[in-house]
Motif scaffolding. Structure first.
Motif, PDB file in Angstrom:
ATOM      1  N   ALA A 139       0.829  -1.205   0.000  1.00 14.86           N
ATOM      2  CA  ALA A 139       0.000   0.000   0.000  1.00 14.86           C
ATOM      3  C   ALA A 139       0.863   1.255   0.000  1.00 14.86           C
ATOM      4  O   ALA A 139       0.591   2.216  -0.730  1.00 14.86           O
ATOM      5  CB  ALA A 139      -0.936  -0.007   1.216  1.00 14.86           C
ATOM      6  N   ALA A 140       1.921   1.250   0.820  1.00 18.42           N
ATOM      7  CA  ALA A 140       2.800   2.418   0.879  1.00 18.42           C
ATOM      8  C   ALA A 140       3.471   2.638  -0.472  1.00 18.42           C
ATOM      9  O   ALA A 140       3.591   3.773  -0.950  1.00 18.42           O
ATOM     10  CB  ALA A 140       3.835   2.237   1.980  1.00 18.42           C
ATOM     11  N   GLU A 141       3.912   1.562  -1.091  1.00 14.85           N
ATOM     12  CA  GLU A 141       4.552   1.672  -2.400  1.00 14.85           C
ATOM     13  C   GLU A 141       3.578   2.234  -3.434  1.00 14.85           C
ATOM     14  O   GLU A 141       3.903   3.150  -4.187  1.00 14.85           O
ATOM     15  CB  GLU A 141       5.026   0.271  -2.824  1.00 14.85           C
ATOM     16  CG  GLU A 141       5.552   0.149  -4.233  1.00 14.85           C
ATOM     17  CD  GLU A 141       6.914   0.813  -4.428  1.00 14.85           C
ATOM     18  OE1 GLU A 141       7.594   1.030  -3.426  1.00 14.85           O
ATOM     19  OE2 GLU A 141       7.262   1.121  -5.586  1.00 14.85           O
ATOM     20  N   MET A 142       2.360   1.731  -3.418  1.00 17.79           N
ATOM     21  CA  MET A 142       1.368   2.192  -4.400  1.00 17.79           C
ATOM     22  C   MET A 142       1.008   3.657  -4.161  1.00 17.79           C
ATOM     23  O   MET A 142       0.914   4.453  -5.101  1.00 17.79           O
ATOM     24  CB  MET A 142       0.121   1.312  -4.291  1.00 17.79           C
ATOM     25  CG  MET A 142      -0.913   1.567  -5.373  1.00 17.79           C
ATOM     26  SD  MET A 142      -2.218   0.309  -5.293  1.00 17.79           S
ATOM     27  CE  MET A 142      -3.252   0.813  -6.680  1.00 17.79           C
ATOM     28  N   ALA A 143       0.822   4.010  -2.890  1.00 19.55           N
ATOM     29  CA  ALA A 143       0.466   5.401  -2.581  1.00 19.55           C
ATOM     30  C   ALA A 143       1.580   6.350  -2.993  1.00 19.55           C
ATOM     31  O   ALA A 143       1.330   7.437  -3.524  1.00 19.55           O
ATOM     32  CB  ALA A 143       0.160   5.541  -1.095  1.00 19.55           C
ATOM     33  N   SER A 144       2.821   5.921  -2.783  1.00 21.28           N
ATOM     34  CA  SER A 144       3.934   6.814  -3.121  1.00 21.28           C
ATOM     35  C   SER A 144       4.030   7.017  -4.629  1.00 21.28           C
ATOM     36  O   SER A 144       4.552   8.009  -5.091  1.00 21.28           O
ATOM     37  CB  SER A 144       5.244   6.264  -2.555  1.00 21.28           C
ATOM     38  OG  SER A 144       5.668   5.139  -3.308  1.00 21.28           O
ATOM     39  N   ARG A 145       3.531   6.069  -5.378  1.00 26.09           N
ATOM     40  CA  ARG A 145       3.592   6.188  -6.830  1.00 26.09           C
ATOM     41  C   ARG A 145       2.380   6.908  -7.413  1.00 26.09           C
ATOM     42  O   ARG A 145       2.460   7.465  -8.517  1.00 26.09           O
ATOM     43  CB  ARG A 145       3.683   4.792  -7.474  1.00 26.09           C
ATOM     44  CG  ARG A 145       4.984   4.089  -7.192  1.00 26.09           C
ATOM     45  CD  ARG A 145       5.117   2.803  -7.982  1.00 26.09           C
ATOM     46  NE  ARG A 145       6.392   2.171  -7.687  1.00 26.09           N
ATOM     47  CZ  ARG A 145       7.547   2.520  -8.248  1.00 26.09           C
ATOM     48  NH1 ARG A 145       7.571   3.481  -9.150  1.00 26.09           N
ATOM     49  NH2 ARG A 145       8.655   1.909  -7.917  1.00 26.09           N
ATOM     50  N   LEU A 146       1.257   6.882  -6.708  1.00 29.16           N
ATOM     51  CA  LEU A 146       0.023   7.305  -7.376  1.00 29.16           C
ATOM     52  C   LEU A 146      -0.751   8.432  -6.707  1.00 29.16           C
ATOM     53  O   LEU A 146      -1.573   9.073  -7.350  1.00 29.16           O
ATOM     54  CB  LEU A 146      -0.913   6.091  -7.522  1.00 29.16           C
ATOM     55  CG  LEU A 146      -0.401   4.961  -8.411  1.00 29.16           C
ATOM     56  CD1 LEU A 146      -1.393   3.816  -8.416  1.00 29.16           C
ATOM     57  CD2 LEU A 146      -0.164   5.472  -9.834  1.00 29.16           C
TER      58      LEU A 146
END
Lengths: 479, 479
Positions: A139-146
């Motif tokens: 989730a953190a990875e996705m949020a940081s990208r999007l």
């Protein structure tokens, strides 16, 4: 750029250049120039440091310089090796970070009136995000990208409105640009049933855009969680700098403060089972089916023993901030929806933060009861008008994950700001890097007595530690 | 006493002496002596002034001296004739007020251990209440007569606990005094399932007692509303002084501030459709049946016209503090649950306060939809520790109904405090009476230009105006 990506990945966070071409940048920067004290050129360092727990060796990384006007693609990096602090919760740093300059092209001319040629056609915002993951880094990875893309998407409708000094139109035509919609009377309803209409500010439109962007991000995670391995959830602390104002949006237990002339200005508050107890209890009270017969919405100061049935125990319900005694009944023996204190406080005995993104699969331990209904993806957004104050190079906005704040008070951070920055020349860009390093390493502590210890001999932070230092003034503001 | 009652009734508020005998007073005062700076004898005036709107002549009344230690029954009264301000909402002053010294006898020995003979057996609290009625005076009248009794009732279980310096027991035996219950191990559960147990303070027990007293008062109104003509509802602002601490409980739009050495310390916040918008909207969202198909939980900045269907309008939902655009759908044409601004803000187009007592019969205009589910009877309680600061005779706690605060800012009140009190000797008890008069008459204004005008030529308050001035220090605190 490929190397930068690799370096970023190795350091446990992501960096992307996304969207705009240089031409677009210059147009947007001409449109919404930063005050000179904020971005006095390319010499201002925006520093991000992150320490992962539980790794033998870990990279502490810094984004050396974020592009100022005219210096879009010149990202400088360096890696700084550190050592692990005492055992944490996962093998990898679950913190993610992102800083971006994002260009927003208007979706359309909202009023239907052709744009003036002298006007620019887009807006530009500066963006920083800290994402503290839990139960997996997806989730953190996705949020940081999007997440910043969702913010951009929400702002697209507002590009023209935000650049128009007149109050925002309350109502917009349904088919902009179509015949008839160029009548400006469409912008405000012809009549009002109430005696007055509410005044809506430009600022509150940006706040609404950020709030909805968080929701869309969360919904995207829900949709794509199976296809894209979006494990776990994350706290999100985000800063948007747009048209002279700094918007700080927080959903979780990270924290942002401004240190200005030694004074501390809180820019966020934490959302935990303790601070959101009454919201959680109210939800459990109004929707008891969410408690699944396993939990009670009442709070008790400790677990009740079955043999205490009929005795009188202290409790709090959703309406109370104080405590009172009640006779213990059978259903009070259920586990409380909210229990524990401080860092050990939990919702449904499981999670210690109550706002953030993701967690769509989170269930109560050894149960199928979902926890997500009690979690909110909505941030609290605070606004700081950068033009209202003459900032000096020592004024900074500090963002940190709970790894920093668990062991460092606001005052200690302010003292570190003063100590570190005063040791450097005001126009030395490395001073902010040194400050971020000092904050991260200070929270980790030094190895002593079979553990990592702070100067006061308490244990250092066992959590991932990530810090952004964002200078609010720069050398350019000195005459 | 009979004459006093009559005078009180004529003045539009109630005064009662209730409960304790002189002997009980002396015992309780020996138990919980007031700091000398708070009640330096019987010379301290506690002043209550009230102005009713819409009456040709109205009484402004003051409770001259509230009993200090040893002066229980010596209430001094005077009546001061005034004139009406511009037209208000009802023929009679719907404000009610009450001040009392209330003795609380312990219900029982909670621990089962026989009381020590040297210890007193009761507690005493000082009490002030302001009740701003609406839609009839019944609820305000009932609350002014009974709320302090509910507080006394809630405190009865705590008499012994509050006088014991050790932390309150989390659990009490079910049958105090019965065989076996004298075992102190009953007071705290033998085991704890959680790693820790929450610390509960004496202060939070008093807060809980006051919160529950408000609820019991509201429930009593619901039960007895037919038999006793409890019309309408009321805001309640209550002060309890107990064991060195001042508890200010507010449910409604009255306000309390402390003016200390010229500094303003807010002791309450207002509960209105604007300040409680998100609570109300969340309730409407979670329980749509409460909206009866007549209202939408979304907020819009103005009423939507049917012909605007399909256009895009600014809105806020329960999660948002900012605004965003949404396409107008059919159900958005319903009336918003919350609408209007400032003093014109309303819940369900009807009521302008969201917390208080009563209103059990309140329905949406020309509908049978009840509004009470959206109203809360729970106060917010703030605590001020009187022992933490050396108070001088110019330090006061000011309570006022919205009639005062609608036209007077906190700063203006503080300036009036300074101006009036400095014109009197510090040990002149009439200075507080003069201050309350100045505040009430200042908010009413003077007749000019076909209306009652303030010095700045704005209209004076058209509402009932009631003010308590409670000195926090007295002549006794001067050396």
């Amino acid at each position: 750029m490929g190397e930068l990506r690799q370096a970023g990945a190795a350091a446990g966070f992501s960096v992307r250049r996304w969207g705009p071409t240089p031409r677009q940048y210059s147009s947007c920067l001409a449109l919404s120039p930063f005050p000179s004290s904020f971005w006095p050129g390319s010499q201002v360092a925006v520093t991000f440091l992150s320490l992962a727990s539980r790794l033998e060796r870990v990279c502490v990384s810094k984004v050396g310089v974020i592009p100022g006007p005219g210096l879009v693609s010149n990202l400088m990096w360096s890696l700084w090796p550190g050592r692990v602090i005492n055992a944490g919760k996962s093998r990898h740093n679950e913190d993610q970070a992102c800083c971006e300059v994002v260009y927003v092209e208007g979706r359309r001319s909202v009023s239907g009136v052709p744009r003036e040629p002298s006007r620019g056609q887009g807006l530009c915002f500066y963006y920083w995000g800290l994402f503290d993951g839990h139960a997996g880094g997806g989730a953190a990875e996705m949020a940081s990208r999007l997440l910043h893309r969702h913010i951009r998407e929400q702002l697209k409708d507002l590009v023209e409105i935000l650049q128009d000094p007149s109050p925002p139109p309350l109502c917009l035509p349904s088919t902009p640009g179509a015949a008839g919609s160029s009548d400006p009377s469409h912008l405000v309803g012809p009549q009002s049933c109430w005696s007055s209409q509410k005044e809506v500010t430009h600022e509150s439109l940006v706040v609404g855009a950020i709030e909805n962007a968080f929701q869309f991000m969360d919904e995207q995670m829900a949709r794509e969680r199976r296809g894209h391995q979006v494990e776990g959830g994350c706290c999100a602390l985000v800063v948007v700098y747009l048209l002279g104002k700094v918007y700080v949006a927080n959903a979780g237990d990270s924290r942002a403060i401004i240190v200005r002339n030694g004074e501390i200005i809180p820019m966020s508050r934490e959302f935990t089972p303790e601070t959101e107890r009454q919201r959680l209890q109210l939800l459990g009270f109004l929707k008891p089916e969410l408690l699944g017969g396993e939990f009670t919405h009442l709070e008790f100061p400790r677990r009740i023993q079955p043999k205490e049935l009929g005795q009188r125990m202290l409790y709090r319900d959703q309406n109370m901030t104080g405590w009172a005694y009640k006779k213990i009944e059978l259903e009070d023996l259920r586990f409380p929806l909210v229990c524990g204190e401080g860092k050990k406080a939990r919702v449904m005995a499981t999670i210690g933060v109550t706002r953030g993104l993701g967690d769509h699969n989170l269930k109560v331990c050894s149960s199928t009861l979902p926890i997500k209904p009690f979690l909110s993806c909505f941030p609290e957004v605070r606004v700081y008008d950068l033009t209202q104050y003459e900032h000096c190079p020592d004024d900074v906005l500090v963002l940190g994950t709970d790894g920093l704040w668990d062991v460092t008070s606001d005052c200690e951070v302010a003292a570190t700001v003063d100590r570190v920055l005063s040791a450097y020349e005001p126009n030395d860009p490395s001073r902010y890097t040194a400050l971020a390093q000092a904050l991260v390493l200070g929270a980790r502590g030094t190895p002593r007595d079979r553990g990592w210890r702070l100067p006061n001999n308490k244990l250092g932070s066992g959590d991932d530690i990530s810090v952004f230092v964002i200078p609010l003034g720069g050398p350019g503001s000195y005459s």
